[in-house]
Design a protein around this motif. Sequence first.
Motif, PDB file in Angstrom:
ATOM      1  N   ASN A  35      -5.522   4.022  -3.366  1.00 18.50           N
ATOM      2  CA  ASN A  35      -4.803   2.757  -3.369  1.00 18.50           C
ATOM      3  C   ASN A  35      -5.613   1.644  -4.007  1.00 18.50           C
ATOM      4  O   ASN A  35      -5.071   0.792  -4.717  1.00 18.50           O
ATOM      5  CB  ASN A  35      -4.418   2.365  -1.937  1.00 18.50           C
ATOM      6  CG  ASN A  35      -3.076   2.906  -1.515  1.00 18.50           C
ATOM      7  OD1 ASN A  35      -2.038   2.405  -1.919  1.00 18.50           O
ATOM      8  ND2 ASN A  35      -3.101   3.952  -0.693  1.00 18.50           N
ATOM      9  N   ARG A  75      -4.564  -2.388   6.587  1.00 19.62           N
ATOM     10  CA  ARG A  75      -3.828  -2.343   5.313  1.00 19.62           C
ATOM     11  C   ARG A  75      -3.920  -3.690   4.594  1.00 19.62           C
ATOM     12  O   ARG A  75      -4.084  -3.751   3.372  1.00 19.62           O
ATOM     13  CB  ARG A  75      -2.357  -1.978   5.562  1.00 19.62           C
ATOM     14  CG  ARG A  75      -2.136  -0.525   5.894  1.00 19.62           C
ATOM     15  CD  ARG A  75      -0.692  -0.121   5.647  1.00 19.62           C
ATOM     16  NE  ARG A  75       0.252  -0.856   6.470  1.00 19.62           N
ATOM     17  CZ  ARG A  75       0.666  -0.478   7.668  1.00 19.62           C
ATOM     18  NH1 ARG A  75       0.193   0.647   8.199  1.00 19.62           N
ATOM     19  NH2 ARG A  75       1.547  -1.192   8.345  1.00 19.62           N
ATOM     20  N   ALA A 106      -3.671   6.073   3.787  1.00 17.55           N
ATOM     21  CA  ALA A 106      -3.200   4.716   4.048  1.00 17.55           C
ATOM     22  C   ALA A 106      -2.159   4.689   5.159  1.00 17.55           C
ATOM     23  O   ALA A 106      -2.048   3.709   5.898  1.00 17.55           O
ATOM     24  CB  ALA A 106      -2.618   4.111   2.779  1.00 17.55           C
ATOM     25  N   VAL A 154      -7.160   5.558   0.908  1.00 15.18           N
ATOM     26  CA  VAL A 154      -7.624   4.187   0.684  1.00 15.18           C
ATOM     27  C   VAL A 154      -8.212   4.057  -0.717  1.00 15.18           C
ATOM     28  O   VAL A 154      -7.909   3.115  -1.455  1.00 15.18           O
ATOM     29  CB  VAL A 154      -8.668   3.793   1.748  1.00 15.18           C
ATOM     30  CG1 VAL A 154      -9.349   2.482   1.385  1.00 15.18           C
ATOM     31  CG2 VAL A 154      -8.009   3.683   3.123  1.00 15.18           C
ATOM     32  N   ILE A 156       0.851  -1.192   0.000  1.00 10.32           N
ATOM     33  CA  ILE A 156       0.000   0.000   0.000  1.00 10.32           C
ATOM     34  C   ILE A 156       0.892   1.250   0.000  1.00 10.32           C
ATOM     35  O   ILE A 156       1.925   1.297   0.663  1.00 10.32           O
ATOM     36  CB  ILE A 156      -0.911  -0.006   1.249  1.00 10.32           C
ATOM     37  CG1 ILE A 156      -1.964  -1.114   1.142  1.00 10.32           C
ATOM     38  CG2 ILE A 156      -1.570   1.341   1.464  1.00 10.32           C
ATOM     39  CD1 ILE A 156      -3.008  -0.875   0.099  1.00 10.32           C
ATOM     40  N   VAL A 163      -7.340  -4.010   3.054  1.00 13.36           N
ATOM     41  CA  VAL A 163      -7.453  -3.158   1.872  1.00 13.36           C
ATOM     42  C   VAL A 163      -6.741  -3.813   0.689  1.00 13.36           C
ATOM     43  O   VAL A 163      -7.243  -3.798  -0.450  1.00 13.36           O
ATOM     44  CB  VAL A 163      -6.884  -1.752   2.160  1.00 13.36           C
ATOM     45  CG1 VAL A 163      -6.731  -0.947   0.865  1.00 13.36           C
ATOM     46  CG2 VAL A 163      -7.783  -1.001   3.131  1.00 13.36           C
ATOM     47  N   GLU A 192     -13.016   5.500   2.948  1.00  9.65           N
ATOM     48  CA  GLU A 192     -12.309   5.563   1.662  1.00  9.65           C
ATOM     49  C   GLU A 192     -11.389   6.777   1.551  1.00  9.65           C
ATOM     50  O   GLU A 192     -10.425   6.761   0.772  1.00  9.65           O
ATOM     51  CB  GLU A 192     -13.311   5.564   0.504  1.00  9.65           C
ATOM     52  CG  GLU A 192     -14.249   6.759   0.447  1.00  9.65           C
ATOM     53  CD  GLU A 192     -15.514   6.564   1.290  1.00  9.65           C
ATOM     54  OE1 GLU A 192     -16.467   7.325   1.077  1.00  9.65           O
ATOM     55  OE2 GLU A 192     -15.537   5.639   2.140  1.00  9.65           O
ATOM     56  N   LEU A 215      -3.607   3.844   8.542  1.00 12.16           N
ATOM     57  CA  LEU A 215      -4.265   2.562   8.757  1.00 12.16           C
ATOM     58  C   LEU A 215      -3.439   1.677   9.673  1.00 12.16           C
ATOM     59  O   LEU A 215      -2.203   1.739   9.688  1.00 12.16           O
ATOM     60  CB  LEU A 215      -4.485   1.832   7.431  1.00 12.16           C
ATOM     61  CG  LEU A 215      -5.414   2.474   6.402  1.00 12.16           C
ATOM     62  CD1 LEU A 215      -5.375   1.666   5.110  1.00 12.16           C
ATOM     63  CD2 LEU A 215      -6.841   2.564   6.934  1.00 12.16           C
TER      64      LEU A 215
END
Length: 497
Positions: free
Chosen positions: A96, A143, A135, A93, A87, A146, A131, A138
């Motif tokens: 990514n 992660r 990242a 998010v 990520i 995701v 969203e 997280l």
Amino acid sequence: MLEARGVSRQFASTFALREVSLTVIPGESHALVGRNGAGKSTLVSMLTGLHQPDAGSIHFHGEPAPPVSDREAWRRRVACVYQHSTIIPALTVAENLFVNRQPLRRGWIDWPALRRQARALLDTWRVDVHEDMLAADLSVEARQLVEIARALSYGARFIILDEPTAQLDGDEIRRLFRRVADLQREGVTFLFISHHLQEIYEICQTVTVLRDARHIVTAPVAAMPKDKLIEAMTGERGGLALADPRSRPPVAHAPLVLELEQLGGDGFAEVSLQVRAGEVLGLTGATSSGHTGVGESVAGLRRPARGSIRVHGVRLPPGDVAQALARGVGCVPKERHREGLVLAQSIAENTTMTIPHRLGRFGFLSSARKHAVARDMMRALAVAARDELQPVGGLSGGNQQKVVMARALASDPDVLVLIDPTAGVDVKSSQALLDVVEQQRQAGKAVLLVSNELDDLRACDRVLVMLRGTVQAEFAAGWDDSELIASIEGVSLHESA
């Protein structure tokens, strides 16, 4: 879902994988286990299209794997969630999830559509994160989820989890396992790689064992008791001729040389241990256990956040290699080419780089002294080379490792820290390096031997096992292979699977 048939991969004269076959059926969690160097990473690189096998074939749903160059076709078939996240921390998010395939409007990114699609994807796979969250903010667990959602969005229903619990705590592991079980029920298939064997019994239905680049066995997890699984992973005991530590005189009253008190840092916490003169203490654990970080902290290669390191009762400044050397600590580091050798320089330069103060006065070094020291160390360690002027980059791996050992011994240290000292060398060189350990012990040195190799650990008077950052067990010399490996992998042979 997947069938690999007779897959082989060779690097120069070394087989990283030799005629390995693997079959994974849809909807299962299939464990892939083996000791370090067994071939797991090489197999994964071919199952994900990063490398082409030299021989054999790979099929998904009965169809041949796509060409290595067709990355989009591979993404539709398989994805790997690695221990170290792929990520991008600086992106959200949503960004990514759809990196390099964002919805466009008139040639520009359609941000409202991107957020809507990301929210729909997260809701579909029940990933509870926003969203628009960065990242970088997280948790490790989030992660990973995701990354799984991103893989599923391409259409892949076969996910490889490579050491997914290495950076998770107990509650996070349980939540991840529940999510994996939910996804299995929805038709997602997993190949699960872990050094923690107990996790295999919790989450997997089938297990495949690799050893020495070969397929050893595939069986239902329920039909593989822990002792049988460990036996398949380890095979026969190595053939090194090592002195039996049980025959050594006790060191309980020998002077205390090295003390660690409540040492904590990145990947380890509250580590306390003592090593006395003439004692070899082993420190081992799985990849993520923190044992390597402890050894590097003693040598000054890593700065611990708390706790203390004392040599002969004097506290070492944290994270200071020069001070560790000055206080009597020598080290064979794990990253030899980065931390142990200057490949373009000669054996003499490498051997003596830690002792310039012994080679001259007033800032002038004596070449004669430097070469004499190097020749003495070459004879003591049986370094096979033309002479001390030969660049170490032209030596074999075993002889390079002997030069690293020579550098560690040149300062005549009271504490010798060895991190994976025989990794990547042949049996003869391993024997020579472990003979040096015995010589140092007999000379009254304190040796901290950090390794996962059983033959290395057989040279130890005691072995401490670390698990998820803390010391969990201690084994006296004469330990049973299965018992020690079970402890490293976080299982007990005296409990039911």
